[in-house]
Design a protein around this motif. Structure first.
Motif, short mmCIF file in Angstrom:
data_model
loop_
_atom_site.label_atom_id
_atom_site.label_comp_id
_atom_site.label_asym_id
_atom_site.label_seq_id
_atom_site.Cartn_x
_atom_site.Cartn_y
_atom_site.Cartn_z
N UNK A 18 3.40 14.21 -9.28
CA UNK A 18 4.46 15.22 -9.39
C UNK A 18 4.93 15.36 -10.84
N UNK A 19 5.08 14.22 -11.54
CA UNK A 19 5.48 14.26 -12.95
C UNK A 19 4.46 15.00 -13.80
N UNK A 20 3.18 14.72 -13.55
CA UNK A 20 2.11 15.38 -14.30
C UNK A 20 2.14 16.89 -14.05
N UNK A 21 2.35 17.28 -12.77
CA UNK A 21 2.40 18.71 -12.44
C UNK A 21 3.58 19.37 -13.15
N UNK A 22 4.75 18.69 -13.15
CA UNK A 22 5.94 19.24 -13.82
C UNK A 22 5.70 19.37 -15.31
N UNK A 23 5.03 18.37 -15.90
CA UNK A 23 4.72 18.41 -17.33
C UNK A 23 3.80 19.58 -17.64
N UNK B 13 2.12 9.39 -5.85
CA UNK B 13 2.66 10.73 -5.62
C UNK B 13 3.66 11.12 -6.70
N UNK B 14 4.53 10.17 -7.08
CA UNK B 14 5.52 10.44 -8.13
C UNK B 14 4.83 10.76 -9.46
N UNK B 15 3.80 9.99 -9.78
CA UNK B 15 3.05 10.22 -11.02
C UNK B 15 2.41 11.60 -11.02
N UNK C 100 0.83 -1.20 0.00
CA UNK C 100 0.00 0.00 0.00
C UNK C 100 0.86 1.25 0.00
N UNK C 101 1.93 1.25 0.83
CA UNK C 101 2.84 2.40 0.90
C UNK C 101 3.53 2.62 -0.45
N UNK C 102 3.97 1.52 -1.09
CA UNK C 102 4.62 1.63 -2.40
C UNK C 102 3.67 2.20 -3.44
N UNK C 103 2.41 1.76 -3.41
CA UNK C 103 1.43 2.27 -4.36
C UNK C 103 1.20 3.77 -4.16
#
Length: 205
Positions: free
Chosen positions: A148-153, A144-146, A136-139
């Protein structure tokens, strides 16, 4: 005797019906979990519970006599202990006066056997919970990483759009300046024409 009658039978020894019901449920749950996990539960003087694998085989339907293929399966098996067998066969008599028919386990023996099996089952359950928590923590971290990537894009796209708008504005400004420049030079041509006419008139005189 069903489960309710079993609870009633031991209620006096356990100090009430609810404690007796909790004790029966706890014992049965521990046995079931251990056997499902592949462990063998052995109770001295009573018997043992274990999981047995049955290979695929052919059997006959008792109603039609048709030959049917039975898939591989696992089943629970109970084997009565020698003390239990002796009491049932009548070679030994049941104790009177409320004494326990099945012999109590000797001191120090609870570190293995059924007690160890119960501990193993509890440990397996705890390990499974920890593994589920890690997944669950890994998911969540991946989500969160996804994000962050979308926000950066999105930010990068916005910057590119702003840069395009700025370039377009500069180009429009240059074109406008280029169009205005020839309009300013026109009066200079008129003054030159006037000077030429004045020179011609002086020459005629």
């Amino acid at each position: 005797m069903n489960k309710a009658q079993l609870v009633e039978a031991i209620a006096d020894k356990m100090g009430g019906r609810q404690p007796a019901a909790d004790a029966v449920d706890a014992v049965l749950d521990a046995i079931v979990r251990a056997v499902v996990g592949g462990d063998r539960v052995s109770v001295t003087g009573f018997g043992s519970f274990e999981k047995v694998d049955r290979p695929a085989r052919y059997a006959r339907n008792p109603q039609t006599g048709e030959r049917v293929r039975v898939k591989k399966t696992s089943v629970p098996r109970f084997r009565a202990g020698q003390g239990f067998k002796d009491l049932v066969s009548g070679s030994k008599k049941l104790p009177r006066g409320g004494e326990v028919a099945v012999k109590k386990a000797p001191k120090g023996s609870l570190t293995g056997g059924a007690a160890a099996t119960v501990k193993k089952a509890a440990a397996k359950k705890t390990t499974a919970k920890k593994a589920a928590a890690k997944k669950t923590t890994a998911k969540k971290a991946a989500a969160k990483k996804t994000t962050a990537k979308k926000a950066a894009a999105k930010k990068t796209t916005a910057k590119k759009a702003a840069a395009k708008k700025t370039t377009a504005k500069k180009a429009t400004t240059k074109k406008a300046a280029a169009k205005k420049a020839p309009a300013k030079k026109a009066p200079a041509k008129k003054s030159t024409a006037r000077k030429t006419t004045a020179k011609k008139a002086t020459a005629r005189r």
